[in-house]
Motif scaffolding. Structure first.
Motif, PDB file in Angstrom:
ATOM      1  N   GLU A  95      39.413  50.385 -23.310  1.00  0.00           N
ATOM      2  CA  GLU A  95      39.531  49.790 -24.641  1.00  0.00           C
ATOM      3  C   GLU A  95      40.819  48.979 -24.672  1.00  0.00           C
ATOM      4  O   GLU A  95      41.911  49.532 -24.561  1.00  0.00           O
ATOM      5  N   GLN A  96      40.645  47.662 -24.765  1.00  0.00           N
ATOM      6  CA  GLN A  96      41.795  46.755 -24.808  1.00  0.00           C
ATOM      7  C   GLN A  96      42.010  46.359 -26.261  1.00  0.00           C
ATOM      8  O   GLN A  96      41.268  45.550 -26.814  1.00  0.00           O
ATOM      9  N   THR A  97      43.024  46.952 -26.891  1.00  0.00           N
ATOM     10  CA  THR A  97      43.194  46.802 -28.333  1.00  0.00           C
ATOM     11  C   THR A  97      44.156  45.678 -28.688  1.00  0.00           C
ATOM     12  O   THR A  97      44.767  45.054 -27.818  1.00  0.00           O
ATOM     13  N   ASP A  98      44.300  45.476 -29.995  1.00  0.00           N
ATOM     14  CA  ASP A  98      45.207  44.424 -30.493  1.00  0.00           C
ATOM     15  C   ASP A  98      46.564  44.974 -30.885  1.00  0.00           C
ATOM     16  O   ASP A  98      47.360  44.279 -31.528  1.00  0.00           O
ATOM     17  N   GLY A  99      46.834  46.212 -30.524  1.00  0.00           N
ATOM     18  CA  GLY A  99      48.110  46.822 -30.859  1.00  0.00           C
ATOM     19  C   GLY A  99      48.046  47.770 -32.037  1.00  0.00           C
ATOM     20  O   GLY A  99      48.989  48.529 -32.289  1.00  0.00           O
ATOM     21  N   THR A 100      46.933  47.769 -32.782  1.00  0.00           N
ATOM     22  CA  THR A 100      46.790  48.679 -33.917  1.00  0.00           C
ATOM     23  C   THR A 100      46.235  50.033 -33.490  1.00  0.00           C
ATOM     24  O   THR A 100      46.119  50.945 -34.310  1.00  0.00           O
ATOM     25  N   GLY A 120      35.014  37.353 -32.876  1.00  0.00           N
ATOM     26  CA  GLY A 120      36.319  37.682 -33.405  1.00  0.00           C
ATOM     27  C   GLY A 120      36.844  39.040 -32.997  1.00  0.00           C
ATOM     28  O   GLY A 120      37.920  39.454 -33.402  1.00  0.00           O
ATOM     29  N   GLY A 121      36.090  39.736 -32.158  1.00  0.00           N
ATOM     30  CA  GLY A 121      36.565  41.040 -31.699  1.00  0.00           C
ATOM     31  C   GLY A 121      35.472  41.849 -31.061  1.00  0.00           C
ATOM     32  O   GLY A 121      34.281  41.539 -31.183  1.00  0.00           O
ATOM     33  N   GLY A 122      35.872  42.918 -30.372  1.00  0.00           N
ATOM     34  CA  GLY A 122      34.896  43.823 -29.791  1.00  0.00           C
ATOM     35  C   GLY A 122      34.291  43.322 -28.503  1.00  0.00           C
ATOM     36  O   GLY A 122      34.727  42.332 -27.910  1.00  0.00           O
ATOM     37  N   PRO A 157      37.258  45.257 -26.811  1.00  0.00           N
ATOM     38  CA  PRO A 157      36.758  44.731 -25.534  1.00  0.00           C
ATOM     39  C   PRO A 157      37.110  45.655 -24.371  1.00  0.00           C
ATOM     40  O   PRO A 157      38.157  46.319 -24.385  1.00  0.00           O
ATOM     41  N   SER A 158      36.249  45.691 -23.381  1.00  0.00           N
ATOM     42  CA  SER A 158      36.507  46.411 -22.135  1.00  0.00           C
ATOM     43  C   SER A 158      36.556  45.390 -21.008  1.00  0.00           C
ATOM     44  O   SER A 158      35.648  44.573 -20.863  1.00  0.00           O
ATOM     45  N   GLN A 159      37.618  45.427 -20.210  1.00  0.00           N
ATOM     46  CA  GLN A 159      37.765  44.477 -19.115  1.00  0.00           C
ATOM     47  C   GLN A 159      37.142  44.968 -17.815  1.00  0.00           C
ATOM     48  O   GLN A 159      37.034  44.212 -16.851  1.00  0.00           O
ATOM     49  N   SER A 160      36.743  46.243 -17.785  1.00  0.00           N
ATOM     50  CA  SER A 160      36.169  46.794 -16.563  1.00  0.00           C
ATOM     51  C   SER A 160      35.152  47.865 -16.923  1.00  0.00           C
ATOM     52  O   SER A 160      35.364  48.652 -17.853  1.00  0.00           O
ATOM     53  N   LEU A 217      45.152  57.920 -22.814  1.00  0.00           N
ATOM     54  CA  LEU A 217      45.973  56.874 -23.424  1.00  0.00           C
ATOM     55  C   LEU A 217      46.724  56.148 -22.311  1.00  0.00           C
ATOM     56  O   LEU A 217      47.660  56.678 -21.716  1.00  0.00           O
ATOM     57  N   HIS A 218      46.285  54.939 -22.053  1.00  0.00           N
ATOM     58  CA  HIS A 218      46.773  54.216 -20.887  1.00  0.00           C
ATOM     59  C   HIS A 218      48.041  53.430 -21.208  1.00  0.00           C
ATOM     60  O   HIS A 218      48.104  52.743 -22.230  1.00  0.00           O
ATOM     61  N   PRO A 219      49.066  53.502 -20.363  1.00  0.00           N
ATOM     62  CA  PRO A 219      50.265  52.689 -20.569  1.00  0.00           C
ATOM     63  C   PRO A 219      49.998  51.224 -20.242  1.00  0.00           C
ATOM     64  O   PRO A 219      50.091  50.799 -19.111  1.00  0.00           O
ATOM     65  N   GLY A 220      49.591  50.461 -21.242  1.00  0.00           N
ATOM     66  CA  GLY A 220      49.215  49.068 -21.023  1.00  0.00           C
ATOM     67  C   GLY A 220      47.709  48.895 -20.963  1.00  0.00           C
ATOM     68  O   GLY A 220      46.943  49.865 -20.945  1.00  0.00           O
TER      69      GLY A 220
END
Length: 479
Positions: free
Chosen positions: A68-73, A428-430, A43-46, A115-118
């Motif tokens: 890109e807002q990931t799930d930690g993987t 469920g994602g994306g 998902p992209s929030q912006s 690579l964004h911190p957060g």
């Protein structure tokens, strides 16, 4: 399925998401001049348009910012991409709806990954220097990036160190996640956060150094925060001004288009506040009850600075005239209340090409396009499944099947919009990114449209079938 939909009638039974989407897709060749659908793995929030990069005969190429807002993987990222926008009346009607929802669009190409911190919750570009971008994450700090000098971190491993911001803006006492704005007249940055504060910075003295490719001085810096335990240090800038007046989280902020000293903010306290830095850190005007719920978004009209839009959890968009606001009692009546969403409004923006037109995106998956000059006049939605109960509403984009978290008009390619939905709840994602432009016959002046259609009257009457005229994108079969 809703049988009452047949033969042009309108059902009172709400459509399911899939029914609505299927109906929308069947109408794409009729309602749109161009549309590109791009599947997002995360998902992209912006989503934000950047500068115009290139002109061509049939297309223009623009910079596009995503996240890109990931799930930690995988690492969270700020993505710099390019997007080719097909010019008006070039795309063939029969090709516009021929896309695969699970595929990437050839019109969108990733150029650089940071690579964004957060998580990246908001992206804003500095108008006076389009290589400078600000981002919000789940921390008290605002991060400033020079997207040209930042190294490309595409295909980095999960444990790779995050990119180092060129500058960090400090001053919030709690997370500042969504309220972010860049000034069009000065290199000023504005933010709001959970600490109920509105914070203003000047990065004027740092613009020159941001253009270099030198590593930040780690001896004089600020921890950038975010999700990375290895968060690096970057040079930092303290606040130019801190403004207190909200009683809850500040959800959005916006500069006055003509002044770096005037700005506005909205928040979960249902307030709309106008500020003037020249007269102090207290509200110039405070509307205590701007909405009947949390206020999520605000935008200031660039053509007429008297008009301000707000969108809320009460499902409405309201337009305020700042000439009719005052501090007496803290109540200011909106010029008009626009009702056309079924769920909370998350984003609003004025059209840069026409002063009376604006868009609103909501959790119902719809982007509504409004013209406040049509209020009080006979005007219906371009979505034929919607009853004419929303004055001012003239187009509904129903291409998203989950909440619309952001959209942005293209300033240099008027009437072209990029929009993004967070599809986690439904798939469920994306997410889904769409770039689209409605048919110009929908928004152009009626007398102009009728004059053009009149030219094709004999052609229409001479057609034996509807498909005879469908091959020419300039004919009424494409409208």
């Amino acid at each position: 399925m809703n049988e009452s939909k047949k033969e042009g009638t309108i059902s009172t039974t709400p459509l399911s998401i899939e029914e609505r989407y299927s109906q929308w897709k069947s109408l794409v060749p009729v309602l749109y001049d161009w549309l590109a659908n791009h599947n997002l793995v995360w998902p992209s929030q912006s989503c934000r348009w950047g500068s115009l990069l290139d002109h061509a005969t049939y297309k223009n190429r623009h910079r596009l910012y995503l996240s890109e807002q990931t799930d930690g993987t995988a690492p969270n990222t700020l993505v710099i991409a390019t997007c080719e926008i097909v010019k008006p009346r070039v795309a063939a009607a029969e090709h516009i709806a021929m896309f695969n929802e699970e595929a990437r669009s050839p019109f969108v190409k990733k150029v650089k990954t940071i690579l964004h911190p957060g998580e990246v919750n908001r992206i804003r570009e500095l108008p006076s220097n389009t290589n400078i971008v600000a981002t919000h994450t789940d921390s008290p700090n605002v991060m400033i990036w020079n997207v040209e000098s930042q190294p490309n971190r595409n295909n980095a491993a999960l444990d790779a160190p995050t990119s180092i911001p060129d500058l960090v803006l400090t001053g919030h006492k709690d997370n500042a996640e969504f309220a972010l704005a860049m000034c069009s007249t000065e290199p000023f940055v504005l933010s709001g956060g959970r600490d109920k504060l509105v914070v203003l910075w000047s990065i004027h003295d740092h613009i020159a150094t941001l253009a270099t490719e030198e590593e930040p001085d780690v001896n004089e810096g600020s921890n950038v925060g975010g999700n990375s335990e290895k968060a690096a240090q970057s040079p930092s800038v303290g606040a130019r001004g801190v403004y207190r007046g909200h009683k809850d989280t500040v959800e959005d902020v916006q500069f006055c288009p003509s002044s770096a000293q005037e700005f506005c903010s909205v928040g979960d306290d249902s307030c709309l506040i106008l500020w003037d830095a020249r007269v102090g850190s207290f509200p110039a005007v405070k509307v205590e009850k701007a909405h009947d719920g949390d206020v999520h978004c605000v935008d200031w009209n660039t053509h007429d600075i008297n008009f301000i839009l707000t969108g809320s959890a009460d499902n409405t968009v309201r337009m305020f005239d700042r000439r009719k606001l005052n501090n007496r009692g803290g109540i200011g009546s909106p010029v008009y209340k626009f009702e056309g969403h079924d769920e909370p409004v998350l984003c609003v923006q004025w059209n840069p090409a026409k002063s009376s037109v604006f868009g609103s995106g909501a959790e119902d998956g719809i982007i509504n396009i409004w013209d406040h000059e049509k209020v009080g006049k006979t005007s219906g939605s371009a979505d034929t499944t919607v009853p004419e109960t929303s004055p001012g509403l003239f187009f509904r984009h129903a291409g998203h099947r989950d909440k619309v978290v952001d959209f942005h008009w293209n300033a240099s390619d008027p009437w072209t919009i990029v929009s993004v939905s967070d599809d986690c709840a439904s798939t469920g994602g994306g997410g889904t990114l769409q770039i689209w432009r409605m048919m110009d016959l929908i928004y152009r002046p009626e007398d102009e449209v009728m004059a053009e259609l009149d030219k094709f009257k004999s052609h229409i009457l001479g057609c034996d079938t509807v498909t005879d005229s469908a091959t020419d994108p300039a004919t009424p079969s494409h409208t």
